[in-house]
Design a protein around this motif. Sequence first.
Motif, PDB file in Angstrom:
ATOM      1  N   SER A   1      11.436 -18.819  29.122  1.00  0.00           N
ATOM      2  CA  SER A   1      10.634 -17.718  28.592  1.00  0.00           C
ATOM      3  C   SER A   1       9.263 -18.172  28.125  1.00  0.00           C
ATOM      4  O   SER A   1       8.505 -17.377  27.566  1.00  0.00           O
ATOM      5  CB  SER A   1      11.381 -17.035  27.431  1.00  0.00           C
ATOM      6  N   GLY A   2       8.953 -19.455  28.323  1.00  0.00           N
ATOM      7  CA  GLY A   2       7.617 -19.948  28.073  1.00  0.00           C
ATOM      8  C   GLY A   2       7.344 -20.397  26.653  1.00  0.00           C
ATOM      9  O   GLY A   2       8.249 -20.640  25.852  1.00  0.00           O
ATOM     10  N   LEU A   3       6.052 -20.494  26.347  1.00  0.00           N
ATOM     11  CA  LEU A   3       5.585 -20.938  25.036  1.00  0.00           C
ATOM     12  C   LEU A   3       5.235 -19.727  24.179  1.00  0.00           C
ATOM     13  O   LEU A   3       4.533 -18.828  24.624  1.00  0.00           O
ATOM     14  CB  LEU A   3       4.346 -21.827  25.201  1.00  0.00           C
ATOM     15  N   LYS A   4       5.736 -19.731  22.932  1.00  0.00           N
ATOM     16  CA  LYS A   4       5.467 -18.637  22.006  1.00  0.00           C
ATOM     17  C   LYS A   4       4.764 -19.181  20.766  1.00  0.00           C
ATOM     18  O   LYS A   4       5.138 -20.234  20.248  1.00  0.00           O
ATOM     19  CB  LYS A   4       6.756 -17.916  21.626  1.00  0.00           C
ATOM     20  N   VAL A   5       3.742 -18.457  20.320  1.00  0.00           N
ATOM     21  CA  VAL A   5       2.958 -18.868  19.165  1.00  0.00           C
ATOM     22  C   VAL A   5       3.183 -17.875  18.028  1.00  0.00           C
ATOM     23  O   VAL A   5       3.087 -16.658  18.221  1.00  0.00           O
ATOM     24  CB  VAL A   5       1.455 -18.931  19.498  1.00  0.00           C
ATOM     25  N   PHE A   6       3.501 -18.422  16.835  1.00  0.00           N
ATOM     26  CA  PHE A   6       3.746 -17.589  15.661  1.00  0.00           C
ATOM     27  C   PHE A   6       2.761 -17.941  14.549  1.00  0.00           C
ATOM     28  O   PHE A   6       2.382 -19.108  14.393  1.00  0.00           O
ATOM     29  CB  PHE A   6       5.176 -17.790  15.131  1.00  0.00           C
ATOM     30  N   ASP A   7       2.387 -16.947  13.777  1.00  0.00           N
ATOM     31  CA  ASP A   7       1.622 -17.160  12.552  1.00  0.00           C
ATOM     32  C   ASP A   7       2.634 -17.342  11.424  1.00  0.00           C
ATOM     33  O   ASP A   7       3.426 -16.440  11.136  1.00  0.00           O
ATOM     34  CB  ASP A   7       0.728 -15.950  12.280  1.00  0.00           C
ATOM     35  N   LYS A   8       2.612 -18.522  10.791  1.00  0.00           N
ATOM     36  CA  LYS A   8       3.575 -18.796   9.726  1.00  0.00           C
ATOM     37  C   LYS A   8       2.898 -18.808   8.350  1.00  0.00           C
ATOM     38  O   LYS A   8       3.386 -19.465   7.423  1.00  0.00           O
ATOM     39  CB  LYS A   8       4.280 -20.133   9.980  1.00  0.00           C
ATOM     40  N   THR A   9       1.803 -18.067   8.218  1.00  0.00           N
ATOM     41  CA  THR A   9       1.149 -17.956   6.912  1.00  0.00           C
ATOM     42  C   THR A   9       2.170 -17.553   5.853  1.00  0.00           C
ATOM     43  O   THR A   9       2.202 -18.094   4.747  1.00  0.00           O
ATOM     44  CB  THR A   9       0.007 -16.928   6.962  1.00  0.00           C
ATOM     45  N   ASN A  10       3.014 -16.588   6.208  1.00  0.00           N
ATOM     46  CA  ASN A  10       4.165 -16.228   5.381  1.00  0.00           C
ATOM     47  C   ASN A  10       5.412 -16.668   6.139  1.00  0.00           C
ATOM     48  O   ASN A  10       5.845 -15.987   7.068  1.00  0.00           O
ATOM     49  CB  ASN A  10       4.210 -14.723   5.130  1.00  0.00           C
ATOM     50  N   PRO A  11       5.986 -17.824   5.782  1.00  0.00           N
ATOM     51  CA  PRO A  11       7.130 -18.347   6.530  1.00  0.00           C
ATOM     52  C   PRO A  11       8.318 -17.396   6.593  1.00  0.00           C
ATOM     53  O   PRO A  11       9.151 -17.495   7.495  1.00  0.00           O
ATOM     54  CB  PRO A  11       7.496 -19.632   5.768  1.00  0.00           C
ATOM     55  N   LEU A  12       8.386 -16.477   5.643  1.00  0.00           N
ATOM     56  CA  LEU A  12       9.520 -15.550   5.611  1.00  0.00           C
ATOM     57  C   LEU A  12       9.332 -14.385   6.574  1.00  0.00           C
ATOM     58  O   LEU A  12      10.280 -13.666   6.878  1.00  0.00           O
ATOM     59  CB  LEU A  12       9.734 -15.025   4.192  1.00  0.00           C
ATOM     60  N   GLU A  13       8.123 -14.197   7.038  1.00  0.00           N
ATOM     61  CA  GLU A  13       7.843 -13.105   7.966  1.00  0.00           C
ATOM     62  C   GLU A  13       6.935 -13.613   9.087  1.00  0.00           C
ATOM     63  O   GLU A  13       5.739 -13.302   9.125  1.00  0.00           O
ATOM     64  CB  GLU A  13       7.195 -11.927   7.236  1.00  0.00           C
ATOM     65  N   LEU A  14       7.483 -14.398   9.972  1.00  0.00           N
ATOM     66  CA  LEU A  14       6.707 -14.936  11.087  1.00  0.00           C
ATOM     67  C   LEU A  14       6.219 -13.806  11.986  1.00  0.00           C
ATOM     68  O   LEU A  14       6.959 -12.865  12.279  1.00  0.00           O
ATOM     69  CB  LEU A  14       7.559 -15.904  11.912  1.00  0.00           C
ATOM     70  N   GLN A  15       4.979 -13.941  12.442  1.00  0.00           N
ATOM     71  CA  GLN A  15       4.399 -12.938  13.326  1.00  0.00           C
ATOM     72  C   GLN A  15       4.004 -13.608  14.643  1.00  0.00           C
ATOM     73  O   GLN A  15       3.236 -14.569  14.634  1.00  0.00           O
ATOM     74  CB  GLN A  15       3.166 -12.301  12.686  1.00  0.00           C
ATOM     75  N   GLN A  16       4.547 -13.119  15.765  1.00  0.00           N
ATOM     76  CA  GLN A  16       4.165 -13.687  17.050  1.00  0.00           C
ATOM     77  C   GLN A  16       2.760 -13.221  17.417  1.00  0.00           C
ATOM     78  O   GLN A  16       2.453 -12.028  17.386  1.00  0.00           O
ATOM     79  CB  GLN A  16       5.151 -13.285  18.146  1.00  0.00           C
ATOM     80  N   THR A  17       1.894 -14.177  17.769  1.00  0.00           N
ATOM     81  CA  THR A  17       0.498 -13.864  18.060  1.00  0.00           C
ATOM     82  C   THR A  17       0.111 -14.098  19.509  1.00  0.00           C
ATOM     83  O   THR A  17      -0.902 -13.561  19.965  1.00  0.00           O
ATOM     84  CB  THR A  17      -0.430 -14.708  17.170  1.00  0.00           C
TER      85      THR A  17
END
Length: 410
Positions: A349-365
């Motif tokens: 499924s490839g490479l996925k990038v997440f914003d972990k500014t808030n580790p409890l609510e990761l956001q895929q960017t």
Amino acid sequence: MLMKPLLFVLIIISLFSCQTDDADYEMVAVAIPEMMSKSEFRKSVKVQAAKPTVNVGKIYAYQDFIFITDAFKGVHIIDNSNPSAPKAIAYLKIPGNEDISIKNNYLYADSATDLVVFDISDITNVQVVDRLEDVFSIYDYQIPRDAEYADFSNYDFENNVVISWRIVKERREKVDNSLLVFNDAAFSTAAESSVGVGGSLARFQIIDNYLYTVGSSALSIFNISNLANPIFENLQYAGWSIETMFYADHHLYLGGTNGMYIYSLENSNIPEYVSQFVHWEGCDPVVVDGNYAYLTLRGGNACGQMESVLEVIDITDKTNPTLASRHILDNPYGLGFKGAALYVCDGTSGLKVFDKTNPLELQQTQSFTDIYAKDVIPLHNSLLMIGEKALYQYSYNENALQLISTFHLD
């Protein structure tokens, strides 16, 4: 012409017997080890010309070079002084190799049960300078995953090493599946400096004057104060079915199929067990940033349960790590981070990038779905990613990745 009664009875009995036998037997895939004597094995380490990769293993970065392991065969050396056009320049033939680590131009590599030391100060003239024999007592034989049995009947554990496998179909008596032998060990981001950087699938770590290596259940500690002549100092039990090792804040984090183990390095030569975070069975690399550990669990096949996830573990209290959040993935492998970005290799499924500014609510960017992603190394100026048959390099362009080059390994 009528068949004679006695002959007819014998044929019927024979057919009935065959049917009975067939009910008790089955055709199975049997892995047969191809062996080499230890004496010949130890003579077979060589520096060779660049060649294609057969089975892409792990990735390691040091200065302007990238090292890619060809699982259980050797290591490719890639000149990356121009990231837009990397070039394969040499191949280290190291039978039985899985991992490497480098400090001040000394490369340490496992070779089945041995640790081999190379001087790479002249990359065009790499030299073997030392070999510590039989320091890895628990050897992962890497039985092929599609094998149902491993046939060790002709294997001399004292004098031979397994260099490869061949699979044959054999008719064997059915047994309880719980007795089958699969790949089992029972057979058994760093600061820029003079030490290289491995991916999250690494099992070698250099910290100060020590090289730490982890096998399926044992942690081996080598004193490398004298880089050319390491000393084997200690071997200790580390956990069950360990696969990866990550270092952060004076602690080692070991990823195992049933959990993450935390060890303190307050005493460098005797890592001290701190705690374990238990999870369901699955292949498990881990990285750590501050108070949170990020680990992927890949299910299916020999890895364990079917579900695959990314877990965020709160390690504020290292004696009591707790699950903070969980995110469903497809078939994850390695991962890494730089700043607020978390890079997760999700296999097909490839490479996925997440914003972990808030580790409890990761956001895929961001996501790259047209590639196979296995592991990453986030460097200062670029991201290295290894796939099934290619090395990818990306630049960090306004908080988003942009492809620099694709280097095919076949």
